[in-house]
Design a protein around this motif. Structure first.
Motif, mmCIF file in Angstrom:
data_model
loop_
_atom_site.group_PDB
_atom_site.id
_atom_site.type_symbol
_atom_site.label_atom_id
_atom_site.label_comp_id
_atom_site.label_asym_id
_atom_site.label_seq_id
_atom_site.Cartn_x
_atom_site.Cartn_y
_atom_site.Cartn_z
ATOM 1 N N VAL A 120 0.809 -1.248 -0.142
ATOM 2 C CA VAL A 120 -0.107 0.022 0.147
ATOM 3 C C VAL A 120 0.786 1.276 0.113
ATOM 4 O O VAL A 120 0.529 2.210 -0.829
ATOM 5 C CB VAL A 120 -0.914 -0.119 1.243
ATOM 6 N N VAL A 121 1.892 1.131 0.701
ATOM 7 C CA VAL A 121 2.925 2.467 1.132
ATOM 8 C C VAL A 121 3.449 2.763 -0.367
ATOM 9 O O VAL A 121 3.482 3.928 -0.643
ATOM 10 C CB VAL A 121 3.874 2.174 1.872
ATOM 11 N N ILE A 122 3.986 1.575 -1.169
ATOM 12 C CA ILE A 122 4.528 1.976 -2.415
ATOM 13 C C ILE A 122 3.478 2.051 -3.293
ATOM 14 O O ILE A 122 3.867 1.920 -4.717
ATOM 15 C CB ILE A 122 5.411 0.918 -2.986
ATOM 16 N N ASP A 123 2.193 2.236 -3.126
ATOM 17 C CA ASP A 123 0.950 1.904 -4.224
ATOM 18 C C ASP A 123 1.167 1.122 -5.102
ATOM 19 O O ASP A 123 0.814 1.465 -6.408
ATOM 20 C CB ASP A 123 1.052 3.403 -4.858
ATOM 21 N N THR A 144 -5.678 1.229 -5.160
ATOM 22 C CA THR A 144 -4.938 0.299 -4.563
ATOM 23 C C THR A 144 -5.294 0.296 -3.053
ATOM 24 O O THR A 144 -5.211 1.424 -2.326
ATOM 25 C CB THR A 144 -3.563 0.662 -4.724
ATOM 26 N N MET A 145 -5.609 -0.879 -2.548
ATOM 27 C CA MET A 145 -6.062 -0.985 -1.098
ATOM 28 C C MET A 145 -5.617 -2.262 -0.409
ATOM 29 O O MET A 145 -5.446 -3.532 -1.343
ATOM 30 C CB MET A 145 -7.514 -0.959 -1.027
ATOM 31 N N GLU A 158 -10.563 7.055 16.075
ATOM 32 C CA GLU A 158 -10.448 7.989 14.934
ATOM 33 C C GLU A 158 -8.955 8.375 14.979
ATOM 34 O O GLU A 158 -7.987 8.734 14.194
ATOM 35 C CB GLU A 158 -11.192 9.100 14.814
ATOM 36 N N SER A 159 -8.479 9.044 16.454
ATOM 37 C CA SER A 159 -6.888 9.351 16.610
ATOM 38 C C SER A 159 -5.988 8.381 16.292
ATOM 39 O O SER A 159 -5.102 8.906 15.753
ATOM 40 C CB SER A 159 -6.956 9.927 17.941
ATOM 41 N N ASP A 160 -6.428 7.105 16.778
ATOM 42 C CA ASP A 160 -5.363 6.091 16.512
ATOM 43 C C ASP A 160 -5.079 5.591 15.144
ATOM 44 O O ASP A 160 -4.088 5.384 14.533
ATOM 45 C CB ASP A 160 -5.787 4.972 17.293
ATOM 46 N N LYS A 161 -6.457 5.883 14.496
ATOM 47 C CA LYS A 161 -6.144 5.425 12.887
ATOM 48 C C LYS A 161 -5.294 6.605 12.244
ATOM 49 O O LYS A 161 -4.728 6.210 11.356
ATOM 50 C CB LYS A 161 -7.847 5.779 12.515
ATOM 51 N N LEU A 168 2.740 5.304 8.678
ATOM 52 C CA LEU A 168 2.932 4.541 7.421
ATOM 53 C C LEU A 168 3.381 5.509 6.322
ATOM 54 O O LEU A 168 3.826 5.095 5.101
ATOM 55 C CB LEU A 168 1.694 3.733 7.153
ATOM 56 N N GLY A 169 3.273 6.895 6.624
ATOM 57 C CA GLY A 169 3.393 7.757 5.547
ATOM 58 C C GLY A 169 2.366 7.870 4.813
ATOM 59 O O GLY A 169 2.499 8.349 3.493
ATOM 60 N N ILE A 170 1.113 7.698 5.202
ATOM 61 C CA ILE A 170 -0.087 7.483 4.130
ATOM 62 C C ILE A 170 -1.109 8.808 4.558
ATOM 63 O O ILE A 170 -1.299 9.004 5.976
ATOM 64 C CB ILE A 170 -0.632 6.355 4.265
ATOM 65 N N ASN A 171 -1.617 9.423 3.943
ATOM 66 C CA ASN A 171 -2.495 10.670 4.122
ATOM 67 C C ASN A 171 -3.952 10.066 4.293
ATOM 68 O O ASN A 171 -4.686 10.439 5.010
ATOM 69 C CB ASN A 171 -2.666 11.764 3.058
#
Length: 250
Positions: A120-123, A144-145, A158-161, A168-171
């Motif tokens: 996922v991180v590298i799409d 991609t999921m 929500e905060s933990d999510k 992970l460096g994902i928005n």
């Protein structure tokens, strides 16, 4: 058949612990199996309808019935050629004739490429590239999921999510990306009503007037509509009060 769009989840990962029903990973084969099923489902409806009205149309020379048969035969020809109806060009009259049938292959489509967590991180991976290439020919979208990761995210506060995604460096989560993509695909947007007790989101079709949007909240508001006052959220955030935004001429 009542849905506005189709989302196909496609396996794009290798894992010997998860058996594939076909014995190996091949996303295009999987896509084509499903798409063929959808084509056959639409074809059955068309053939039943043509059988029912074709003879009557020829005998009575009824213009509407003849036009319906013509459009259905055009659709039938495409499906027999293994092409979904969304790839065909239909004018407004033809679309009107086809609308009551709710053909599945006429609906817009998004493929969800299901990958491993680290992909996922590298799409994506080599499989997702193949799916993207295939989808490009169909004018379909691809997201991609990682379904496993999404199920884990669903359990979090929500905060933990947010922290999990940040680490992970994902928005955005895969589900967020899918929502954005489906909104875009269906031409949808959101407006908000804001009061002291609650904030509510309302979904509307792009291009809908403010008056029509008012009717989504209540028919009385549409009937008694006078005007829409608009301000930028950034201005409201900066000045912190609607009256102050108005006084500032914004």
């Amino acid at each position: 058949r009542e849905v506005d769009a189709i989302v196909e989840v496609v396996r794009c990962f290798e894992d010997e612990n998860i058996i594939h029903v076909e014995g190996g990973v091949d996303p295009i084969r999987d896509i084509e199996i499903i798409n063929l099923e959808l084509i056959l489902a639409d074809l059955e409806i068309i053939e039943n309808r043509i059988e029912k009205i074709a003879k009557k149309a020829e005998t009575t020379k009824d213009k509407d019935a003849l036009k319906e048969v013509e459009v259905l035969r055009k659709a039938q020809s495409s499906l027999l050629d293994n092409k979904p109806l969304r790839l065909l060009e239909f004018d407004e009259d033809e679309k009107f004739i086809l609308r009551p049938f709710n053909f599945i292959t006429l609906k817009p489509l998004i493929y969800v490429a299901n990958v491993m967590e680290d992909e996922v991180v590298i799409d994506g991976n080599e499989y997702t590239k193949i799916v993207q290439e295939y989808a490009g020919k169909e004018n379909a979208g691809v997201i991609t999921m990682c379904a496993k990761m999404e199920s884990e995210l669903a359990e979090l506060e929500e905060s933990d999510k947010k922290q999990f995604l940040q680490d992970l460096g994902i928005n955005y989560s895969g589900l967020d990306k899918l929502i954005f993509a489906t909104y875009d695909l269906l031409g949808l947007q959101t407006f908000f009503t804001v009061g002291k007790d609650e904030v509510r989101a309302w979904t509307f079709k792009k291009g809908t007037t403010a008056k029509k949007c008012a009717g989504l909240i209540h028919s009385d508001i549409e009937r008694g509509f006078i005007k829409a006052e608009i301000m930028k959220f950034n201005d409201l955030e900066e000045l912190n009060d609607e009256k102050k935004v108005q006084e500032a001429g914004k």
